[in-house]
Scaffold this active site. Structure first.
Site, mmCIF file in Angstrom:
data_model
loop_
_atom_site.group_PDB
_atom_site.id
_atom_site.type_symbol
_atom_site.label_atom_id
_atom_site.label_comp_id
_atom_site.label_asym_id
_atom_site.label_seq_id
_atom_site.Cartn_x
_atom_site.Cartn_y
_atom_site.Cartn_z
ATOM 1 C CB CYS A 29 -8.968 -2.866 4.451
ATOM 2 S SG CYS A 29 -9.681 -4.402 3.859
ATOM 3 N NE ARG B 51 -3.769 -2.323 0.329
ATOM 4 C CZ ARG B 51 -3.587 -3.431 -0.401
ATOM 5 N NH1 ARG B 51 -2.606 -3.518 -1.287
ATOM 6 N NH2 ARG B 51 -4.394 -4.453 -0.269
ATOM 7 C CD GLU C 142 -5.326 -0.996 3.259
ATOM 8 O OE1 GLU C 142 -5.112 -2.067 3.848
ATOM 9 O OE2 GLU C 142 -5.839 -0.932 2.128
HETATM 10 C C1 LIG Z 1 -15.491 -0.907 -1.004
HETATM 11 C C2 LIG Z 1 -13.995 -0.706 -1.123
HETATM 12 C C3 LIG Z 1 -13.188 -1.771 -1.511
HETATM 13 C C4 LIG Z 1 -11.803 -1.605 -1.604
HETATM 14 N N1 LIG Z 1 -11.041 -2.674 -1.974
HETATM 15 C C5 LIG Z 1 -9.696 -2.519 -2.076
HETATM 16 C C6 LIG Z 1 -8.862 -3.617 -2.468
HETATM 17 O O1 LIG Z 1 -9.327 -4.718 -2.713
HETATM 18 N N2 LIG Z 1 -7.523 -3.405 -2.550
HETATM 19 C C7 LIG Z 1 -6.962 -2.182 -2.292
HETATM 20 O O2 LIG Z 1 -5.739 -2.050 -2.410
HETATM 21 N N3 LIG Z 1 -7.728 -1.131 -1.924
HETATM 22 C C8 LIG Z 1 -9.068 -1.272 -1.812
HETATM 23 N N4 LIG Z 1 -9.832 -0.197 -1.424
HETATM 24 C C9 LIG Z 1 -9.160 1.091 -1.092
HETATM 25 C C10 LIG Z 1 -8.997 2.046 -2.292
HETATM 26 O O3 LIG Z 1 -10.014 1.821 -3.254
HETATM 27 C C11 LIG Z 1 -7.635 1.931 -2.952
HETATM 28 O O4 LIG Z 1 -6.598 2.262 -2.049
HETATM 29 C C12 LIG Z 1 -7.505 2.871 -4.184
HETATM 30 O O5 LIG Z 1 -6.294 2.592 -4.832
HETATM 31 C C13 LIG Z 1 -7.533 4.347 -3.822
HETATM 32 O O6 LIG Z 1 -7.684 5.053 -5.021
HETATM 33 P P1 LIG Z 1 -8.402 6.469 -5.073
HETATM 34 O O7 LIG Z 1 -8.368 6.940 -6.486
HETATM 35 O O8 LIG Z 1 -9.745 6.403 -4.462
HETATM 36 O O9 LIG Z 1 -7.411 7.325 -4.191
HETATM 37 P P2 LIG Z 1 -7.757 8.339 -2.993
HETATM 38 O O10 LIG Z 1 -8.407 7.585 -1.890
HETATM 39 O O11 LIG Z 1 -8.474 9.533 -3.510
HETATM 40 O O12 LIG Z 1 -6.293 8.764 -2.564
HETATM 41 C C14 LIG Z 1 -5.414 7.826 -1.992
HETATM 42 C C15 LIG Z 1 -4.011 8.432 -1.947
HETATM 43 O O13 LIG Z 1 -3.536 8.564 -3.275
HETATM 44 C C16 LIG Z 1 -3.118 9.900 -3.494
HETATM 45 N N5 LIG Z 1 -3.346 10.191 -4.914
HETATM 46 C C17 LIG Z 1 -4.511 10.182 -5.596
HETATM 47 N N6 LIG Z 1 -4.291 10.453 -6.891
HETATM 48 C C18 LIG Z 1 -2.965 10.653 -7.032
HETATM 49 C C19 LIG Z 1 -2.124 10.993 -8.130
HETATM 50 N N7 LIG Z 1 -2.592 11.180 -9.366
HETATM 51 N N8 LIG Z 1 -0.786 11.099 -7.900
HETATM 52 C C20 LIG Z 1 -0.270 10.908 -6.659
HETATM 53 N N9 LIG Z 1 -1.021 10.612 -5.585
HETATM 54 C C21 LIG Z 1 -2.354 10.484 -5.779
HETATM 55 C C22 LIG Z 1 -3.955 10.738 -2.547
HETATM 56 O O14 LIG Z 1 -3.342 11.974 -2.253
HETATM 57 C C23 LIG Z 1 -3.973 9.832 -1.337
HETATM 58 O O15 LIG Z 1 -2.751 9.977 -0.640
HETATM 59 C C24 LIG Z 1 -11.230 -0.339 -1.337
HETATM 60 C C25 LIG Z 1 -12.041 0.730 -0.976
HETATM 61 C C26 LIG Z 1 -13.421 0.561 -0.870
HETATM 62 C C27 LIG Z 1 -14.265 1.729 -0.479
#
Ligand SMILES: Cc1cc2nc3c(=O)[nH]c(=O)nc-3n(C[C@H](O)[C@H](O)[C@H](O)COP(=O)(O)OP(=O)(O)OC[C@H]3O[C@@H](n4cnc5c(N)ncnc54)[C@H](O)[C@@H]3O)c2cc1C
Length: 326
Positions: free
Chosen positions: A244, A195, A314
């Site tokens: 998570c 992560r 996380e």
């Molecule tokens: C129902 C559910 C299921 C999930 N299942 C999983 C799973 O199976 N596996 C898993 O790993 N995660 C899971 N997640 C968590 C999440 O979806 C992941 O971590 C995902 O990668 C986050 O992406 P995001 O675009 O929503 O980022 P955000 O939550 O918006 O941001 C996360 C981080 O990334 C940074 N960020 C965003 N965009 C950029 C960019 N362009 N450049 C640099 N930094 C950036 C942000 O500043 C922040 O620090 C789940 C979440 C939910 C709600």
């Protein structure tokens, strides 16, 4: 008789300062870019809690993004990237900084290169990446099905599921440093683990070149994605969450530790430890950021007491450090 007009309080010095920064940034942006004040963030996250961004921007080009970074730097304003908000808890007081989202369509490209690779924009939703790849007969992205983030968030978090990690399929990342310089980094030059991607800690992912592990026919890719999707529906809650909430300690499952500490169904306000999956805190409707933080504290304390394990979050606390609030 008409009622007297309500007396408008004059904006305080803090509000005025943010207004001035917004006014200074606006002329340097293209007309297609968005820049707003006090943009509510709850609706831009999957957990649906928390306050507003003092400044919020959706750049429409590399030049817009460079202008935003330069402006933020010259005014001493913190910059925070926002993906799909699926791994974030926004505090109730919001975020004192400039939140930048690559939500403009300019960042959502999907271009197969013809040699088995595909170039994708950081703003592309993983759901769309999976769908478009399936249509193009590109296998190897199925494990990303159901992760509700975009490519940028998945790179920063090295998102993973079903035995695969985002960086398993990354060949190169184009990023922008906080000074506005654009660089291409090959996978081999990047430091990634659970992560986390070190190079994106202080930089913005713009584009990634992905090489799927396999070529497959569209029907096989689709059926694999459907199988993963069924598995998620059976094991994960449907209510709003941030995924998570705690990392799995080495060799252990955070969900099992929380469950065995008797915490399923534990509530603070409308924030609840999901009875479906104990490592999810869900929002039953009106949870606040404060409710979620209090529940995180309570879960950590109980798991420490019952199991002797320190759980590490996380999900990210947006704009803050967990250690300052736990
Ligand atoms: C129902 C559910 C299921 C999930 N299942 C999983 C799973 O199976 N596996 C898993 O790993 N995660 C899971 N997640 C968590 C999440 O979806 C992941 O971590 C995902 O990668 C986050 O992406 P995001 O675009 O929503 O980022 P955000 O939550 O918006 O941001 C996360 C981080 O990334 C940074 N960020 C965003 N965009 C950029 C960019 N362009 N450049 C640099 N930094 C950036 C942000 O500043 C922040 O620090 C789940 C979440 C939910 C709600």
């Amino acid at each position: 008789m008409t009622a007297p007009a309500p007396v408008q309080a004059a904006p305080g010095p803090v509000t005025r300062r943010w207004d001035e920064v917004a006014a200074a940034l606006r002329p340097s942006l293209s007309p297609a870019a968005k820049l707003t004040r006090e943009e509510s963030l709850a609706g831009k996250t999957t957990m649906r809690v928390g306050g507003a961004a003092r400044l919020y921007a959706e750049p429409a080009s590399v030049a817009d993004l460079q202008a935003l970074l330069a402006g933020a730097k010259s005014h001493g304003v913190a910059v925070l990237m926002l993906g799909r908000g699926s791994n974030l808890i926004v505090p109730d007081e919001g975020v004192d900084g400039l939140v930048i989202s690559l939500a403009h369509e300019a960042w959502a490209g999907f271009e197969p290169t013809g040699d088995g690779r595909v170039r994708v924009g950081a703003g592309l939703r993983l759901k769309n990446l999976c769908g478009l790849a399936a249509k193009a007969g590109l296998g190897g992205f199925e494990f990303l099905e159901g992760i509700p983030g975009n490519v940028g968030g998945a790179l920063r978090m090295n998102a993973g599921a079903m035995g695969g990690w985002m960086f398993d399929v990354v060949e190169e990342v184009r990023l922008m440093t906080m000074d506005g310089a654009v660089r291409n980094l090959p996978r081999a030059a990047m430091h990634v683990d659970y992560r986390h991607c070190a190079e994106l800690h202080d930089a913005i992912a713009l584009v990634a070149v992905l090489r799927p592990a396999t070529q497959a026919d569209a029907a096989a890719v689709k059926s694999q994605m459907e199988a993963y999707s069924r598995k998620r529906h059976e094991s994960q809650p449907r209510e709003p969450s941030a995924g998570c909430i705690f990392k799995n300690p080495p060799g252990q499952s955070a969900g099992r530790l929380i469950d065995e500490s008797g915490l399923k169904g534990e509530r603070v306000g409308d924030a609840e430890v999901s009875p479906t999956h104990a490592n999810f805190i869900v929002n039953l409707g009106r949870a606040t950021g404060g409710d979620v933080l209090e529940l995180v504290r309570r879960v950590r304390a109980r798991v420490k007491q019952v199991k002797g394990v320190d759980l590490e979050p996380e999900a990210l606390l947006y704009g803050k450090n967990w250690k300052d609030v736990l």
